[in-house]
Design an enzyme around this catalytic site. Structure first.
Site, PDB file in Angstrom:
ATOM      1  N   LYS A 138       0.860  -1.190   0.000  1.00 22.53           N
ATOM      2  CA  LYS A 138       0.000   0.000   0.000  1.00 22.53           C
ATOM      3  C   LYS A 138       0.901   1.247   0.000  1.00 22.53           C
ATOM      4  O   LYS A 138       1.980   1.165   0.623  1.00 22.53           O
ATOM      5  CB  LYS A 138      -0.919   0.009   1.218  1.00 22.53           C
ATOM      6  N   LYS A 164       2.060  -9.208  -1.884  1.00 23.05           N
ATOM      7  CA  LYS A 164       1.470  -9.185  -3.210  1.00 23.05           C
ATOM      8  C   LYS A 164       1.246  -7.769  -3.712  1.00 23.05           C
ATOM      9  O   LYS A 164       1.123  -6.824  -2.935  1.00 23.05           O
ATOM     10  CB  LYS A 164       0.136  -9.933  -3.255  1.00 23.05           C
ATOM     11  N   ASP A 166      -1.083  -4.962  -5.489  1.00 18.36           N
ATOM     12  CA  ASP A 166      -2.514  -4.726  -5.392  1.00 18.36           C
ATOM     13  C   ASP A 166      -3.141  -5.012  -6.764  1.00 18.36           C
ATOM     14  O   ASP A 166      -2.437  -5.109  -7.764  1.00 18.36           O
ATOM     15  CB  ASP A 166      -2.802  -3.289  -4.943  1.00 18.36           C
ATOM     16  N   GLU A 167      -4.441  -5.184  -6.796  1.00 12.71           N
ATOM     17  CA  GLU A 167      -5.106  -5.642  -8.017  1.00 12.71           C
ATOM     18  C   GLU A 167      -5.036  -4.631  -9.148  1.00 12.71           C
ATOM     19  O   GLU A 167      -5.220  -4.991 -10.323  1.00 12.71           O
ATOM     20  CB  GLU A 167      -6.564  -6.012  -7.724  1.00 12.71           C
ATOM     21  N   HIS A 255      -6.704 -13.253  -7.534  1.00 20.35           N
ATOM     22  CA  HIS A 255      -7.499 -12.154  -6.975  1.00 20.35           C
ATOM     23  C   HIS A 255      -8.833 -12.135  -7.721  1.00 20.35           C
ATOM     24  O   HIS A 255      -8.901 -12.530  -8.880  1.00 20.35           O
ATOM     25  CB  HIS A 255      -6.760 -10.822  -7.166  1.00 20.35           C
ATOM     26  N   LYS A 295     -13.667  -5.559   5.906  1.00 22.57           N
ATOM     27  CA  LYS A 295     -14.408  -4.406   5.387  1.00 22.57           C
ATOM     28  C   LYS A 295     -15.380  -4.755   4.271  1.00 22.57           C
ATOM     29  O   LYS A 295     -16.242  -3.939   3.929  1.00 22.57           O
ATOM     30  CB  LYS A 295     -13.397  -3.361   4.872  1.00 22.57           C
TER      31      LYS A 295
HETATM   32  O1  LIG Z   1      -7.465  -3.448  -2.119  1.00 20.36           O
HETATM   33  C1  LIG Z   1      -7.941  -4.042  -1.141  1.00 20.36           C
HETATM   34  O2  LIG Z   1      -8.956  -3.706  -0.607  1.00 20.36           O
HETATM   35  C2  LIG Z   1      -7.198  -5.255  -0.719  1.00 20.36           C
HETATM   36  O3  LIG Z   1      -5.905  -5.108  -1.205  1.00 20.36           O
HETATM   37  C3  LIG Z   1      -7.189  -5.346   0.808  1.00 20.36           C
HETATM   38  O4  LIG Z   1      -6.547  -4.223   1.339  1.00 20.36           O
HETATM   39  P1  LIG Z   1      -6.729  -3.872   2.896  1.00 20.36           P
HETATM   40  O5  LIG Z   1      -6.092  -4.967   3.681  1.00 20.36           O
HETATM   41  O6  LIG Z   1      -5.994  -2.573   3.071  1.00 20.36           O
HETATM   42  O7  LIG Z   1      -8.175  -3.758   3.185  1.00 20.36           O
HETATM   43  C4  LIG Z   1      -7.808  -6.475  -1.425  1.00 20.36           C
HETATM   44  O8  LIG Z   1      -7.830  -6.117  -2.792  1.00 20.36           O
HETATM   45  C5  LIG Z   1      -9.141  -6.921  -0.961  1.00 20.36           C
HETATM   46  O9  LIG Z   1      -8.956  -7.833   0.065  1.00 20.36           O
HETATM   47  C6  LIG Z   1      -9.973  -7.568  -2.056  1.00 20.36           C
HETATM   48  O10 LIG Z   1     -11.187  -8.028  -1.553  1.00 20.36           O
HETATM   49  P2  LIG Z   1     -11.555  -9.580  -1.468  1.00 20.36           P
HETATM   50  O11 LIG Z   1     -10.416 -10.210  -0.727  1.00 20.36           O
HETATM   51  O12 LIG Z   1     -12.834  -9.621  -0.744  1.00 20.36           O
HETATM   52  O13 LIG Z   1     -11.641 -10.078  -2.860  1.00 20.36           O
HETATM   53 MG   LIG Z   2      -6.387  -4.799  -3.173  1.00 22.41          MG
END
Ligand SMILES: O=C(O)[C@@](O)(COP(=O)(O)O)[C@H](O)[C@H](O)COP(=O)(O)O
Ligand SMILES: [Mg+2]
Length: 401
Positions: A138, A164, A166-167, A255, A295
């Site tokens: 992050k 990892k 981020d997406e 992801h 969240k």
């Molecule tokens: O961008 C985000 O929100 C995260 O990197 C979590 O960050 P935080 O730890 O800062 O919340 C992931 O992409 C989510 O977990 C995706 O959701 P899911 O796993 O439900 O597919």
């Molecule tokens: Mg993410």
């Protein structure tokens, strides 16, 4: 050959019987359409969808529809999806329809599944039973390669097993893979020499269909030890292409960004379960499925069932590591493990980099929370002589679900 069976929740519009609605779905997805046609020769009826027992469910009904195996072009996942998850969602006389699950007979699964699975990933990291701790770099985007590698080092030396991208981070100019990947791997080699620990880095190779295989091969060349794919936006078959390539042989972190547009509405869409089965058969080694304390919107019973679909014996296909991510922090770890078990990856972005004492302390606090859970020591007690955890609990508190 055994048939495939898809289970749907559906709610007919007023004046439409459940029998009519279920038949309309079975027809639409196999040999029928909205009216009878003279061209439907007798010999095609072996491909008709068979409507099973219709049972009331909430405001609607549940039905299992049997699809003859012959209707599927073996190995063609886009075609599979067009049968059990195609036009039916648009039928106007049905107020809502949700695909809940699909029973795939072995005959239509010509895929090898995960190369590593839970066992193989545990071997790479050197664990036997505890949950793995992961982090997402992050901010999602914006850091340059040098700072990305620095954050990765801090998280790894602090105790995470997995880092990892981020997406939304792929190969943008501000942080190209050709610089980011070697920089991060160099730092992880340093952690290995300093601690003996092998930390995985899931580099996001998501890209266009005609480029993703080459990008995976280049990442392998550059020393990657894990790859990440955004399966919904890249398409399920992208997982198969990478998993089946003998020259790549790396674990795949999957992801599901964009999934909630499809999975969240309990009245209409596709539940996560069929996606879990597809990712498992196509070769994903780790898959985001959700949290009980985080969240993102979640349904605990559905989540427990989804994780079971990834980890329980199934056609001799290796298991997939469920990833609990999204708003995770040390105060929620005990509940995640209590409800979802220890074959789990607990992944935190904000919950690590938002720690009052920084990334390294955040990573350590997550590991301490896992240790407390595995040793069944109350979190508050464990925090008394584990400062990083204490500071995290001060900031985010403890979660009870
Ligand atoms: O961008 C985000 O929100 C995260 O990197 C979590 O960050 P935080 O730890 O800062 O919340 C992931 O992409 C989510 O977990 C995706 O959701 P899911 O796993 O439900 O597919
Ligand atoms: Mg993410």
């Amino acid at each position: 050959m055994a048939d495939a069976v898809a289970t749907y929740y559906f709610r007919p519009k007023e004046g439409i019987t459940p029998e009519w609605a279920a038949k309309a779905i079975a027809e639409e997805q196999t040999t029928g359409t909205w009216t009878d046609v003279s061209t439907r020769e007798e010999y095609v009826h072996y491909l008709d969808g068979q409507v099973g027992k219709i049972t009331p469910s909430g405001d609607g009904y549940q039905v299992a529809i049997r699809y003859p195996a012959e209707i599927f072009e073996i190995g063609n996942i886009p075609q599979y999806l067009s049968v059990f998850a195609g036009n039916l969602f648009g039928l106007s006389r049905i107020a809502g329809v949700r695909l809940l699950d699909v029973e795939f007979p072995k005959e239509i699964i010509p895929f090898k599944g995960p190369k590593f699975g839970i066992e193989g990933v545990r071997k790479l990291v050197g664990t036997t039973d505890r949950p793995h701790v992961g982090t997402i770099i992050k901010p999602k985007v914006g850091l340059n390669p040098k700072d990305t590698a620095e954050v990765a080092y801090e998280a790894a030396i602090g105790g995470v097993d997995l880092i990892k991208d981020d997406e939304t981070l792929t190969d943008q100019k501000f942080c190209p893979i050709s610089e980011r990947l070697p920089a991060v791997m160099e730092k992880l080699d340093q952690v290995k020499s300093e601690t003996g620990r092998n930390v995985l880095y899931a580099v996001n190779i998501s890209t266009a269909g005609d480029k993703i295989l080459e990008r995976a091969r280049q990442a392998k060349e550059m020393g990657a030890n894990m790859l990440m794919i955004d399966v919904i936006v890249c398409g399920f078959d992208a997982v198969r292409v990478i998993a089946e390539d003998p020259s790549i042989n790396l674990p795949l972190h999957i992801h599901r960004t964009m999934h909630a547009a499809i999975t969240r509405n309990r009245e209409h869409g596709i539940a996560m379960r069929p996606f879990c089965r597809l990712v498992r058969m196509l070769g994903g080694d780790q898959l985001h499925t959700g949290t009980v304390s985080g969240k993102m919107e979640h349904d605990m019973q559905e989540l427990i069932g989804d994780n079971r679909t990834l980890t329980h014996p199934w056609h001799g296909i290796k298991s997939v590591f469920p990833v609990s991510s999204g708003g995770i922090h040390p105060g929620g770890v005990v509940e995640e493990i209590r409800v979802l078990g220890s074959d789990l990856i607990l992944q935190a972005g904000g919950g690590i980099h938002g720690h009052p004492d920084g990334t390294r302390a955040g990573a350590t606090a997550m590991r301490q929370a896992v240790d407390a859970a595995m040793e069944e020591i109350p979190l508050a007690t464990y925090a008394e002589d584990h400062n990083e955890l204490r500071r995290a609990l001060e900031k985010w508190g403890k979660v009870k679900v």
